[in-house]
Scaffold this motif. Sequence first.
Motif, short mmCIF file in Angstrom:
data_model
loop_
_atom_site.label_atom_id
_atom_site.label_comp_id
_atom_site.label_asym_id
_atom_site.label_seq_id
_atom_site.Cartn_x
_atom_site.Cartn_y
_atom_site.Cartn_z
N PRO A 299 0.81 -1.23 0.00
CA PRO A 299 0.00 0.00 0.00
C PRO A 299 0.84 1.28 0.00
CG PRO A 299 -0.90 -1.58 1.55
CD PRO A 299 0.41 -2.13 1.09
N LEU A 300 1.95 1.27 0.73
CA LEU A 300 2.81 2.45 0.77
C LEU A 300 3.43 2.71 -0.61
CD1 LEU A 300 4.70 2.05 4.18
CD2 LEU A 300 3.16 3.90 3.54
N LYS A 301 3.87 1.66 -1.27
CA LYS A 301 4.47 1.81 -2.60
C LYS A 301 3.45 2.37 -3.58
CE LYS A 301 7.02 -0.77 -6.12
NZ LYS A 301 7.57 -2.10 -6.51
N ASP A 302 2.24 1.84 -3.54
CA ASP A 302 1.19 2.33 -4.44
C ASP A 302 0.85 3.79 -4.13
OD1 ASP A 302 1.12 -0.16 -5.58
OD2 ASP A 302 -0.62 -0.86 -4.42
N LEU A 303 0.83 4.11 -2.84
CA LEU A 303 0.49 5.47 -2.42
C LEU A 303 1.53 6.47 -2.92
CD1 LEU A 303 -1.78 6.77 -0.70
CD2 LEU A 303 -0.22 6.66 1.25
N CYS A 304 2.80 6.11 -2.82
CA CYS A 304 3.88 7.00 -3.28
C CYS A 304 3.82 7.17 -4.79
CB CYS A 304 5.23 6.43 -2.85
SG CYS A 304 6.62 7.56 -3.09
N ASN A 305 3.51 6.11 -5.51
CA ASN A 305 3.36 6.20 -6.97
C ASN A 305 2.22 7.13 -7.34
OD1 ASN A 305 5.41 4.66 -8.30
ND2 ASN A 305 4.45 2.79 -7.51
N ASN A 306 1.10 7.04 -6.62
CA ASN A 306 -0.05 7.91 -6.88
C ASN A 306 0.28 9.37 -6.60
OD1 ASN A 306 -1.72 5.79 -7.66
ND2 ASN A 306 -2.45 5.43 -5.58
N LEU A 307 1.07 9.61 -5.56
CA LEU A 307 1.48 10.98 -5.25
C LEU A 307 2.33 11.56 -6.37
CD1 LEU A 307 1.85 13.42 -3.38
CD2 LEU A 307 3.74 12.19 -2.29
#
Length: 750
Positions: A461-469
Motif C-alpha cells: 500500500p505504501l508503494k502504491d500510495l507513493c506512486n499515486n502521489l
Amino acid sequence: MKIEIDAKKISSSPNLFNYENTLDDETKEILNQLKQQLIFGNNSCFLISGYRGAGKTTLVNILKEEIKKSNNKTMFIHLNFSRYEDYSLVLRKLIREIYMTFLNNENYKEIEKKDRELVDSMKLLYERTFFEINNTSNRKMLTELDMKLESSFSIKDIFEKLGPSMAVIFAGVNLSFDFIPNVIKYFNIFLLFGSLVWFIYQSFKLNSYFEKKKTVISELSIKSLYDNEIAEFHLKNMLKDLELQDIKIVFVFDELDKIEKDDEMEKLISDFKPILLSGLASFIVISGQKLYYKFSNANILDDSIMASIFSKSIHIPLTINETLENLFSFYISDPTNLENELLKLYRDSLILNSNRTVRRFINIIIQDLTWQDGKAYLLIEEENIKVYKTDSIILNILNEVIEANIEDSQYDAGIKDFLAYQLFIWIKKMKLKGKVYFAFVDIFNFDENYPEIYPMWCKTPLKDLCNNLIKSLLENNLLESKEEIEAEEKVIYYVWTSEAEIRTEGTINNLDNAKSAILENMIELEKYCREIILDLNDEKGHYILPFNKLINELREINVIDIQLLYQIKNVTKISNKVRHGIKLTDIEENELYNCVSISKMLIYKLIESYCYYVVNSYISNKEYKINNNYIQKNVDFIAQNNQNNHPDLIFEVRYKNSFSGSDKNTIRNLIRKLNDYNLLTQKQNKLILLNFSKDRGRVFEKFANAFYTIIESEYPELKEYIYLFYEHEVDKIFDYRKIESFLDTVATNH
C-alpha cells in the motif's frame, strides 16, 4: 503584508478553554466516550496513541477538567517518562505522586477526619520513598541469680575494743587472789611475747569472701523489610483504602514514546503488569505510534504482553484541515483579513509544513511572529506568494490522494494516519532534493526507512500510495521526469519544474545539499547574465542564447574578463552533470563542494564586473579615470579625478540578501577606508556604495538605517561624502540608466 495576531490566544500548548477550536468532531466523540467510561465504568487500562503534537496530552488534560466538573472524587495521577528508569524508582515516584495529589485534593480534610490512620499510613509510605525507615520490635528475657557469703575479722579491732575491759577484769582478779608477784619473774618473757603479739595484731587481718552469680539473657529482634514487592503490597492497600473512601484513581503514564529502546519500554510495561491489571485504578498510557504498532501486531504474536494488558486502544487522529483553518482564523484579530488571497495561501503553507499536527502548526506561527509596541504580527512576504501557492497546490493534491486511497479503506484509524503521514514525509524529502533529480527509491525505500515495528503488510500500500502521489504531481506540472538506462535497467528520474517554487529547511545529506545549492546558484547566475545582456544590448534575441554563448558575449563586450569567463565555464561543467542527473565520480563529488562556494562568489563577481563596466563607460568622456593600481585589496575600484583639487570616487559593490550584526563592522571598515584614502590623497573624497539584492528593500532599509546611525553618531563630518545606491529584483535587477542618473547626482554635489 502585516496581520495582527491575538497573542493571548496563541500558545505552544493550546489553552484548555479553547479546545473547541483545536479538536475536531471525531476527537470530541473520543473525549466523550472516555469520560463516561472513567466515571461510570469499571477500572480499565487504556492506550492512547497518535503522532507527536497530535494533541494526546491536551486531550487527557481536557478529560481531567471535564471529569472534575461532574465528579470531584476522581484523582488523576500524572507520571512523565522522559527516559527509561528502573521499576523501583518509578514505583517510588508513583507513591509520591499519589500522596502529593491527595494532599491537594478537595476531599483531603474530610478523609483526614474520618480515617486518620489512612492519612498517616500514606504519609509513612510517602516518606519511605525518600528515606530508609525501619520498624524494629525487640523482645528481651533476663534471668539472674546472685548469691553472696562474706566473713571478715580483725584481732587488732577486737583487742582495741576488749583490752580495757580485760585490764579491769585482770585488776579485779589480782586484788582478790594476789597472783602478780608470782609472775613478776616472768616479766621479760611477757614483754617479748607482748611485742610479738602487738606486731601480729597490727599487721594481720583475715578476710573470708564467697560469691555465686548466674545470669541468663535471651533477646529476639525483628526488623521490617522494604522492597519492591512490599512497596507494591502497600500501594495496593492504599488504593483499596482510597476506594473505600469513594476516591477513584486514574493513573496517566505520559510520553512513554520517549523511551527509545523497545526492550526497555516493554520491560517497564511488564514490570507494571500486576498493578495495571489489579483493577484498583484506571490507567491511561500515552504513547506515540510506535507502541500502537506493537499493540496492532500483538494479536498475531504468540502470548504477547500488549494484548493482555490494554483493554482498549484509542487513537488521536491527525488534525483535519478544516480544524487548523478554524484555529488560524481564531488567532486573527481582524476577521476581514481572512478573505485576503495571500493570507489563505500562507495558511495552506502552514498546514502542509505542520504535517497536520496542532503543536507544529502553532509553533510555526509563533516562529513567524514579530512584535511591535506590545502587539504581535505576522509579516507575510508578498514575494513569497509563489512559494505559498506551490504549497497550497501540493496540500490540495495530498487531500485528493488521501480521499481517493485512504479515507474509504478498511484500515484502523491509526493505520490511516500512518499512511497519510507518509505523504507529508515524502513531500519533504522531495523538497529537500531542491533542483536535483531524484529516483523513486530516494523517496520510498521500505527496507531502509521502515524498521521492524511497522506492519510488513503495508509495504505494498505504501508503494502504491507513493506512486499515486508522484503521478498527481506530474499531472499538475509540479514535477517532470526523464528516463535513464542504468545497468541495463530503465530508471525514471524526477525533478521539480520551474512552475514549482520550493522552499524548505534542513538537509538530507551533504551531497544532496551541495547539488541543490550549486544548481540554485547557477540558475541565479544565468538569470543575471541574461538580464545584463538585455540591459546593455537592448536586443531581446540575445536573451535566449544558450548559456555558454551568453557568457562568451559578455566577454566580447568586456563586461567580464577572461579569468571570470574560465571560472564560470569550469563550474558549469559540474553543474550541468548535476542538472541532468549524471552520476559524479568521487573526484567530481569532492570538487562539487568547492564549486558551491565558487558559484556563490561568481554571482558577486558578475555584478561587480557589470558595475565596473557601467561606471567606466560613464566616466570615459568626463574628467575621471579608473585607477586599478591602488587598493584593489581595500575597495572594488576608484575613479580618480584629473583635477587634484576635486574628489575621487571610491566604489564598493555589495550583493546581499540578508542583514546581520556583522554588517555594522562592514560599515565602519568602509568609513575607515575612506579616511585612509583621504589621508593618502590629502583631500576629501567620496564613498559610493552600489547595493544589489533579491530582497524587496527590507535588507537595504536595515543596512541604510544602521549606516546613517553610525555616521551621525561617529562620523558626522563625512555625512555629505557618502552615497548609497540600491537596486532590487522587481522586474529586473540591472538598469545602467539608473546608475548613470545616480552618478550624475554624485558628480554635481561638490
